[in-house]
Design a protein around this motif. Structure first.
Motif, PDB file in Angstrom:
ATOM      1  N   THR A   1     -21.217 -59.513 -38.094  1.00  0.00           N
ATOM      2  CA  THR A   1     -21.029 -58.292 -38.872  1.00  0.00           C
ATOM      3  C   THR A   1     -21.863 -58.392 -40.139  1.00  0.00           C
ATOM      4  O   THR A   1     -21.377 -58.798 -41.196  1.00  0.00           O
ATOM      5  CB  THR A   1     -19.540 -58.084 -39.214  1.00  0.00           C
ATOM      6  OG1 THR A   1     -18.773 -58.163 -38.033  1.00  0.00           O
ATOM      7  CG2 THR A   1     -19.329 -56.720 -39.875  1.00  0.00           C
ATOM      8  N   VAL A   2     -23.122 -58.055 -40.008  1.00  0.00           N
ATOM      9  CA  VAL A   2     -24.067 -58.131 -41.129  1.00  0.00           C
ATOM     10  C   VAL A   2     -24.125 -56.806 -41.870  1.00  0.00           C
ATOM     11  O   VAL A   2     -24.197 -56.754 -43.096  1.00  0.00           O
ATOM     12  CB  VAL A   2     -25.472 -58.528 -40.630  1.00  0.00           C
ATOM     13  CG1 VAL A   2     -26.485 -58.511 -41.764  1.00  0.00           C
ATOM     14  CG2 VAL A   2     -25.432 -59.910 -39.982  1.00  0.00           C
ATOM     15  N   PHE A   3     -24.073 -55.707 -41.123  1.00  0.00           N
ATOM     16  CA  PHE A   3     -24.196 -54.364 -41.690  1.00  0.00           C
ATOM     17  C   PHE A   3     -22.844 -53.657 -41.595  1.00  0.00           C
ATOM     18  O   PHE A   3     -22.272 -53.540 -40.512  1.00  0.00           O
ATOM     19  CB  PHE A   3     -25.269 -53.576 -40.949  1.00  0.00           C
ATOM     20  CG  PHE A   3     -26.620 -54.239 -40.996  1.00  0.00           C
ATOM     21  CD1 PHE A   3     -27.420 -54.137 -42.123  1.00  0.00           C
ATOM     22  CD2 PHE A   3     -27.074 -54.989 -39.924  1.00  0.00           C
ATOM     23  CE1 PHE A   3     -28.658 -54.763 -42.176  1.00  0.00           C
ATOM     24  CE2 PHE A   3     -28.303 -55.621 -39.962  1.00  0.00           C
ATOM     25  CZ  PHE A   3     -29.105 -55.510 -41.088  1.00  0.00           C
ATOM     26  N   ILE A   4     -22.340 -53.210 -42.721  1.00  0.00           N
ATOM     27  CA  ILE A   4     -20.984 -52.679 -42.813  1.00  0.00           C
ATOM     28  C   ILE A   4     -21.011 -51.256 -43.350  1.00  0.00           C
ATOM     29  O   ILE A   4     -21.578 -50.988 -44.411  1.00  0.00           O
ATOM     30  CB  ILE A   4     -20.124 -53.565 -43.730  1.00  0.00           C
ATOM     31  CG1 ILE A   4     -20.042 -54.976 -43.133  1.00  0.00           C
ATOM     32  CG2 ILE A   4     -18.731 -52.979 -43.915  1.00  0.00           C
ATOM     33  CD1 ILE A   4     -19.567 -56.015 -44.095  1.00  0.00           C
ATOM     34  N   MET A   5     -20.420 -50.343 -42.615  1.00  0.00           N
ATOM     35  CA  MET A   5     -20.405 -48.943 -43.012  1.00  0.00           C
ATOM     36  C   MET A   5     -19.169 -48.643 -43.847  1.00  0.00           C
ATOM     37  O   MET A   5     -18.040 -48.955 -43.457  1.00  0.00           O
ATOM     38  CB  MET A   5     -20.424 -48.047 -41.774  1.00  0.00           C
ATOM     39  CG  MET A   5     -20.497 -46.565 -42.065  1.00  0.00           C
ATOM     40  SD  MET A   5     -20.881 -45.663 -40.542  1.00  0.00           S
ATOM     41  CE  MET A   5     -20.610 -43.973 -41.093  1.00  0.00           C
ATOM     42  N   LEU A   6     -19.366 -48.056 -45.006  1.00  0.00           N
ATOM     43  CA  LEU A   6     -18.272 -47.626 -45.869  1.00  0.00           C
ATOM     44  C   LEU A   6     -18.003 -46.148 -45.583  1.00  0.00           C
ATOM     45  O   LEU A   6     -18.863 -45.297 -45.838  1.00  0.00           O
ATOM     46  CB  LEU A   6     -18.644 -47.818 -47.342  1.00  0.00           C
ATOM     47  CG  LEU A   6     -19.056 -49.231 -47.761  1.00  0.00           C
ATOM     48  CD1 LEU A   6     -19.358 -49.263 -49.254  1.00  0.00           C
ATOM     49  CD2 LEU A   6     -17.978 -50.246 -47.409  1.00  0.00           C
ATOM     50  N   ASP A   7     -16.845 -45.839 -45.067  1.00  0.00           N
ATOM     51  CA  ASP A   7     -16.550 -44.483 -44.607  1.00  0.00           C
ATOM     52  C   ASP A   7     -16.190 -43.574 -45.787  1.00  0.00           C
ATOM     53  O   ASP A   7     -15.037 -43.177 -45.985  1.00  0.00           O
ATOM     54  CB  ASP A   7     -15.425 -44.504 -43.575  1.00  0.00           C
ATOM     55  CG  ASP A   7     -15.374 -43.213 -42.770  1.00  0.00           C
ATOM     56  OD1 ASP A   7     -16.038 -42.242 -43.169  1.00  0.00           O
ATOM     57  OD2 ASP A   7     -14.683 -43.185 -41.736  1.00  0.00           O
ATOM     58  N   ILE A   8     -17.229 -43.268 -46.559  1.00  0.00           N
ATOM     59  CA  ILE A   8     -17.062 -42.392 -47.722  1.00  0.00           C
ATOM     60  C   ILE A   8     -16.567 -41.013 -47.312  1.00  0.00           C
ATOM     61  O   ILE A   8     -15.767 -40.381 -48.015  1.00  0.00           O
ATOM     62  CB  ILE A   8     -18.398 -42.285 -48.488  1.00  0.00           C
ATOM     63  CG1 ILE A   8     -18.780 -43.638 -49.104  1.00  0.00           C
ATOM     64  CG2 ILE A   8     -18.325 -41.205 -49.565  1.00  0.00           C
ATOM     65  CD1 ILE A   8     -17.881 -44.094 -50.219  1.00  0.00           C
ATOM     66  N   TYR A   9     -17.027 -40.523 -46.157  1.00  0.00           N
ATOM     67  CA  TYR A   9     -16.614 -39.191 -45.707  1.00  0.00           C
ATOM     68  C   TYR A   9     -15.097 -39.119 -45.577  1.00  0.00           C
ATOM     69  O   TYR A   9     -14.464 -38.207 -46.115  1.00  0.00           O
ATOM     70  CB  TYR A   9     -17.264 -38.858 -44.365  1.00  0.00           C
ATOM     71  CG  TYR A   9     -17.059 -37.418 -43.933  1.00  0.00           C
ATOM     72  CD1 TYR A   9     -18.102 -36.498 -43.993  1.00  0.00           C
ATOM     73  CD2 TYR A   9     -15.815 -36.958 -43.483  1.00  0.00           C
ATOM     74  CE1 TYR A   9     -17.914 -35.175 -43.619  1.00  0.00           C
ATOM     75  CE2 TYR A   9     -15.617 -35.651 -43.119  1.00  0.00           C
ATOM     76  CZ  TYR A   9     -16.671 -34.762 -43.187  1.00  0.00           C
ATOM     77  OH  TYR A   9     -16.468 -33.451 -42.827  1.00  0.00           O
TER      78      TYR A   9
END
Length: 359
Positions: free
Chosen positions: A272-280
């Motif tokens: 898990t290198v790239f992590i999405m922050l669910d701002i929406y």
């Protein structure tokens, strides 16, 4: 949160119904990527530095004083009681991620000095008005921001050990969409093609930064563009505002493609290198609930604190006679939005209290 759908929006809504599988639901949630098997926080280690790339949601003072209204009153009236280039009455998104990591907010690239204390927590390369590509604001896009970062790495301002203990944050692309919507006749095919171009460039950008040695990269999802005051519409004498669902559809499509691309990248790296922050989803939750229990209350969540009173002007600007072209609310803490585009400090605090609730 209320929506209005007009006849001219139907094609976009049909387009949204045909999105690829894997989209997480009507509120725009995505696969949970917050927990890492190697540690307690979303990154799996304790970062010592934070490098920030993006636009006004994370900019802390890179734009020139002569250029940006964020250097004028009333910006900064909540913190630090004067304008400092932040597009808010106080702190912005990047502060809250830094706080979560136990770090101080990194110094803006524009104000850097190569002194240990200034470099200690990383650096902020973001510019208000920036995009993945060039926008109508003509400031440094992410390609140029990354080049600034690359130069510091090549000059050994930051060592390989520094980078290995660091995290990068990307918060970008809102200005790309507003530029596209301003300059083009929007069609289903056109916006789909443009969105794929944005995602492809974002993937190139984040992998470039990671390949320079940064250990983990967080990428903010697109906010609900149609709920920003500049895009929402007022109806009736009361001026009650409605989210523009067409713009929200665009944001959801962007987030779907981004989520799928990040999952693929992580599978290729077996980590898990790239992590999405669910701002929406965090935006939506706060707006729908008119705040966060015990933290904030926003009676009219789509309204903004700083309201422009003359067409063609922005919050913080004066006309040719030196007269203010804006009016201020009495209490910024009771407004989710600060101006036409940006959350208030209390808005950002609320977003992150939802975004990272169990960490």
């Amino acid at each position: 949160m209320p929506h209005k759908t007009h006849d001219w929006q139907i094609s976009c809504l049909v387009f949204f119904c045909l999105l690829p599988s894997g989209y997480g639901g009507v509120n725009g949630s995505f696969p949970n990527q917050f927990h890492d098997r190697n540690g307690d926080n979303i990154f799996g280690f304790e970062p010592k530095m934070l490098f920030i790339f993006g636009d006004s949601y994370v900019d802390t003072g890179n734009n020139p004083i002569t250029f940006a209204n964020s250097w004028r009153f009333p910006y900064g009236i909540t913190f630090p009681n004067k304008p400092t280039g932040r597009y808010s009455d106080g702190r912005v998104s990047s502060y809250y991620l830094a706080k979560y990591l136990g770090l101080r907010s990194p110094i803006p690239y524009r104000w850097r000095r190569y002194e240990p204390k200034q470099l200690e927590y990383g650096m902020n390369f973001a510019y208000g008005g920036a995009g993945v590509f060039e926008t109508i604001y003509k400031v440094a896009n992410t390609t140029l921001q990354i080049e600034n970062f690359r130069n510091l790495v090549h000059e050994n301002v930051y060592s390989a050990a520094d980078l290995l203990s660091s995290v990068a944050l990307f918060s970008i692309a809102g200005n790309d969409y507003f530029t596209y919507l301003t300059l083009n006749n929007v069609t289903q095919q056109g916006i789909e093609t443009f969105t794929r171009r944005i995602i492809n460039q974002m993937i190139l950008d984040i992998t470039t930064v990671q390949n320079l040695g940064v250990r983990k990269v967080a990428i903010a999802a697109m906010q609900p563009l149609g709920c920003l005051p500049v895009a929402s519409t007022a109806t009736g004498k009361s001026g009650f505002r409605w989210c523009n669902e067409t713009y929200n559809v665009i944001a959801k499509f962007h987030n779907t493609l981004l989520s799928q691309a990040l999952i693929k990248l992580n599978q290729e790296k077996n980590d898990t290198v790239f992590i999405m922050l669910d701002i929406y989803k965090a935006f939506w939750t706060v707006l729908k609930n008119k705040g966060v229990r015990g933290i904030s209350s926003f009676p009219n969540p789509l309204e903004r604190c700083c309201v422009t009173t003359k067409k063609g002007y922005k919050c913080g600007e004066v006309d040719k006679r030196g007269v203010r072209t804006f009016e201020l609310c009495k209490d910024p803490k009771s407004f989710f939005f600060w101006d036409d585009l940006h959350p208030s400090q209390q808005g950002w605090r609320s977003i992150y209290s939802v975004l990272l609730p169990d960490l």
